[in-house]
Design an enzyme around this catalytic site. Structure first.
Site, mmCIF file in Angstrom:
data_model
loop_
_atom_site.group_PDB
_atom_site.id
_atom_site.type_symbol
_atom_site.label_atom_id
_atom_site.label_comp_id
_atom_site.label_asym_id
_atom_site.label_seq_id
_atom_site.Cartn_x
_atom_site.Cartn_y
_atom_site.Cartn_z
ATOM 1 N N HIS A 47 23.218 -5.532 0.064
ATOM 2 C CA HIS A 47 23.209 -6.997 -0.011
ATOM 3 C C HIS A 47 23.974 -7.399 -1.269
ATOM 4 O O HIS A 47 23.808 -6.759 -2.313
ATOM 5 C CB HIS A 47 21.802 -7.546 -0.273
ATOM 6 C CG HIS A 47 20.775 -7.252 0.757
ATOM 7 N ND1 HIS A 47 20.154 -8.245 1.449
ATOM 8 C CD2 HIS A 47 20.215 -6.102 1.186
ATOM 9 C CE1 HIS A 47 19.247 -7.738 2.265
ATOM 10 N NE2 HIS A 47 19.264 -6.416 2.117
ATOM 11 N N TYR A 215 19.926 -5.097 8.532
ATOM 12 C CA TYR A 215 20.963 -6.138 8.506
ATOM 13 C C TYR A 215 22.300 -5.615 9.010
ATOM 14 O O TYR A 215 22.523 -4.394 9.076
ATOM 15 C CB TYR A 215 21.115 -6.727 7.098
ATOM 16 C CG TYR A 215 21.325 -5.729 5.973
ATOM 17 C CD1 TYR A 215 22.595 -5.325 5.595
ATOM 18 C CD2 TYR A 215 20.238 -5.202 5.266
ATOM 19 C CE1 TYR A 215 22.782 -4.427 4.546
ATOM 20 C CE2 TYR A 215 20.426 -4.308 4.226
ATOM 21 C CZ TYR A 215 21.694 -3.922 3.866
ATOM 22 O OH TYR A 215 21.881 -3.036 2.845
HETATM 23 P P1 FAD Z 1 26.107 4.207 -9.399
HETATM 24 O O1 FAD Z 1 26.375 3.375 -8.213
HETATM 25 O O2 FAD Z 1 25.125 5.315 -9.276
HETATM 26 O O3 FAD Z 1 27.510 4.784 -9.894
HETATM 27 C C1 FAD Z 1 27.584 5.790 -10.882
HETATM 28 C C2 FAD Z 1 28.938 6.476 -10.744
HETATM 29 O O4 FAD Z 1 29.091 7.386 -11.828
HETATM 30 C C3 FAD Z 1 29.051 7.311 -9.460
HETATM 31 O O5 FAD Z 1 30.260 7.016 -8.821
HETATM 32 C C4 FAD Z 1 28.984 8.749 -9.968
HETATM 33 O O6 FAD Z 1 29.712 9.652 -9.155
HETATM 34 C C5 FAD Z 1 29.604 8.606 -11.355
HETATM 35 N N1 FAD Z 1 29.169 9.659 -12.307
HETATM 36 C C6 FAD Z 1 27.916 10.126 -12.510
HETATM 37 N N2 FAD Z 1 27.916 11.097 -13.451
HETATM 38 C C7 FAD Z 1 29.203 11.231 -13.854
HETATM 39 C C8 FAD Z 1 29.842 12.078 -14.808
HETATM 40 N N3 FAD Z 1 29.153 12.992 -15.544
HETATM 41 N N4 FAD Z 1 31.188 11.965 -14.995
HETATM 42 C C9 FAD Z 1 31.903 11.044 -14.270
HETATM 43 N N5 FAD Z 1 31.356 10.234 -13.337
HETATM 44 C C10 FAD Z 1 30.004 10.317 -13.141
HETATM 45 N N6 FAD Z 1 21.470 -2.638 -4.940
HETATM 46 C C11 FAD Z 1 21.839 -3.891 -4.567
HETATM 47 O O7 FAD Z 1 22.305 -4.689 -5.406
HETATM 48 N N7 FAD Z 1 21.702 -4.303 -3.250
HETATM 49 C C12 FAD Z 1 21.186 -3.461 -2.287
HETATM 50 O O8 FAD Z 1 21.100 -3.849 -1.107
HETATM 51 C C13 FAD Z 1 20.781 -2.124 -2.660
HETATM 52 N N8 FAD Z 1 20.253 -1.246 -1.756
HETATM 53 C C14 FAD Z 1 19.883 0.011 -2.174
HETATM 54 C C15 FAD Z 1 19.283 0.919 -1.251
HETATM 55 C C16 FAD Z 1 18.881 2.199 -1.669
HETATM 56 C C17 FAD Z 1 18.201 3.122 -0.691
HETATM 57 C C18 FAD Z 1 19.111 2.615 -3.011
HETATM 58 C C19 FAD Z 1 18.702 4.006 -3.475
HETATM 59 C C20 FAD Z 1 19.691 1.730 -3.919
HETATM 60 C C21 FAD Z 1 20.058 0.416 -3.518
HETATM 61 N N9 FAD Z 1 20.603 -0.498 -4.424
HETATM 62 C C22 FAD Z 1 20.962 -1.757 -4.039
HETATM 63 C C23 FAD Z 1 20.734 -0.123 -5.831
HETATM 64 C C24 FAD Z 1 22.120 0.299 -6.144
HETATM 65 O O9 FAD Z 1 22.580 1.266 -5.238
HETATM 66 C C25 FAD Z 1 22.234 0.841 -7.560
HETATM 67 O O10 FAD Z 1 21.455 0.067 -8.429
HETATM 68 C C26 FAD Z 1 23.693 0.759 -7.974
HETATM 69 O O11 FAD Z 1 24.457 1.624 -7.173
HETATM 70 C C27 FAD Z 1 23.880 1.100 -9.445
HETATM 71 O O12 FAD Z 1 25.242 0.993 -9.759
HETATM 72 P P2 FAD Z 1 25.861 1.794 -10.970
HETATM 73 O O13 FAD Z 1 27.311 1.452 -10.964
HETATM 74 O O14 FAD Z 1 25.055 1.547 -12.191
HETATM 75 O O15 FAD Z 1 25.624 3.331 -10.633
#
Ligand code: FAD
Length: 381
Positions: A47, A215
């Site tokens: 979403h 959805y």
């Molecule tokens: P991430 O998306 O985890 O990205 C981190 C990135 O860092 C990844 O690409 C990874 O490969 C990279 N990385 C990790 N370690 C290293 C390293 N050592 N060196 C280089 N790269 C690295 N949120 C919403 O807003 N709406 C929703 O509908 C929603 N639904 C969800 C459903 C589920 C089942 C889950 C589990 C989560 C959901 N979320 C949702 C939450 C959302 O997915 C996360 O909060 C969000 O992805 C966090 O974003 P981020 O960029 O902080 O981290």
């Protein structure tokens, strides 16, 4: 360009890409390092509320997203067994008018690909898994598993729940298993045509201890998606997810409404994910390193706002760095934390409690927020 101060972002998830795009647009020299060799269209929906669409407007991808995504008119909450409506939260035109942007649901792989288009070509480097980091005081050295090294003036840790940069700041500590799992499946829209049932655009089916959020991920409604939240005693599997099955879905949701039974019948590939968590971190930055998104405040996903908080973080960090300039990054980091901590922690706690929109309530505090317009609180305020 080569003499310009450099910002390195570790992690090209939804938060890291938003930070990269917004900081580049503000004129900074930004490179993003991602461990995956390439992006894949992993099977999951997401979403994106008006609070995020306002950020995408600045990134130049709002319209593109609107063209692709599904636009639910309501978030319905329904009793999983009887189908009774527990809440009808207006979205659609109401969201545009009241909250200043659309509410959409989309495939997260499509969203990530779209975000990539808003960064400068060649500034996202794949296959770069950060293995160690050293803050010398004058700059930061990043060392990657492939043996390469990069230097940057500041580093943004957008590397998710198992963040290497969080570990550098606060020590090794595995996230906590919340005691809940999520089953996820994508269903082809055409499979649903055989039923004489109403598959609503955005509906959460609830019962006492579990739920199923459902959805569409496209405007054309050719892809329907569900994600569950179910108590599960221990996560004793290896890896970030495991295969589940139609059978397991039946055992878990067999007592639910006929619409849910139809979805289970159409589930070809079901996966099961542990829902992980962390206590709020005591610090969000140290020296030249700052964290955002799941690296900083992971949460159970029941409010559908985890990525939204990562994207809002990115926008606030870009706003603070623009305000202070890169030379004064330490003031920017403090301002960023002061202006994000309260909201991110509130969302984290409501999301973990899984109460959001179960009954009729006003979600304006979440969706109406505009990270660029919110008055900037000064340090220590
Ligand atoms: P991430 O998306 O985890 O990205 C981190 C990135 O860092 C990844 O690409 C990874 O490969 C990279 N990385 C990790 N370690 C290293 C390293 N050592 N060196 C280089 N790269 C690295 N949120 C919403 O807003 N709406 C929703 O509908 C929603 N639904 C969800 C459903 C589920 C089942 C889950 C589990 C989560 C959901 N979320 C949702 C939450 C959302 O997915 C996360 O909060 C969000 O992805 C966090 O974003 P981020 O960029 O902080 O981290």
């Amino acid at each position: 360009m080569s003499n310009m101060k450099r910002i390195a972002i570790v992690g090209a998830g939804l938060g890291g890409l938003a930070a990269g795009s917004l900081l580049q647009k503000a004129g900074f020299n930004v490179q993003v390092y991602e461990q995956s060799p390439a992006f894949s269209r992993l099977g999951a929906g997401i979403h994106m509320g008006p609070n995020v669409l306002k950020v995408f407007r600045r990134m130049g991808i709002e319209q593109q997203l609107e063209d692709l995504a599904s636009h639910p008119d309501f978030w319905f909450s329904r009793d999983g067994e009887t189908g009774e409506y527990l809440s009808r939260i207006p979205l659609g035109e109401f969201a545009r008018k009241e909250y200043g942007a659309a509410y959409v649901t989309v495939h997260r792989g499509d969203l990530q690909a779209m975000q990539m288009t808003s960064l400068e070509p060649g500034s996202v480097h794949f296959g770069k898994c950060l293995s160690s980091v050293e803050d010398s005081g004058n700059d930061v050295v990043l060392r990657f598993q492939d043996g390469s090294e990069e230097r940057a003036d500041i580093v943004i840790g957008a590397d998710g729940i198992n963040s290497k940069l969080r570990e550098h700041l606060l020590g090794v500590e595995a996230p906590t298993y919340s005691g809940w799992v999520a089953h996820r499946a994508l269903i082809r829209g055409e499979q649903l045509r055989k039923y004489n049932l109403d598959f609503e655009d955005c509906v959460k089916w609830w019962s006492e201890d579990r739920h199923l959020m459902v959805y569409y991920t496209t405007k054309s409604r050719d892809e329907y998606y569900y994600v569950s939240g179910v108590p599960h005693p221990a996560w004793d599997f290896k890896g970030s997810f495991v295969d589940s099955s139609q059978q397991e879905m039946l055992e878990t949701f067999g007592h639910y409404h006929p619409v849910v039974q139809a979805l289970i019948e159409c589930s070809e590939n079901v996966t099961k994910w542990p829902l992980l968590n962390r206590q709020p971190l005591p610090v969000w930055s140290e020296g030249r390193i700052v964290l955002l998104g799941d690296a900083c405040h992971p949460m159970k996903p029941h409010m559908a706002q985890g990525a939204a908080m990562a994207i809002e973080d990115a926008a606030m960090l870009a706003r603070c760095l623009t305000e202070t300039g890169l030379e004064d990054y330490s003031t920017a980091f403090r301002l960023y934390e002061v202006n994000r901590k309260e909201r991110a922690s509130r969302v984290q706690s409501v999301s973990n409690a899984n109460t959001f929109l179960r009954t009729q309530e006003d979600p304006a505090w979440v969706y109406g927020y505009d990270v660029f317009a919110a008055p900037l609180k000064s340090e220590g305020a």
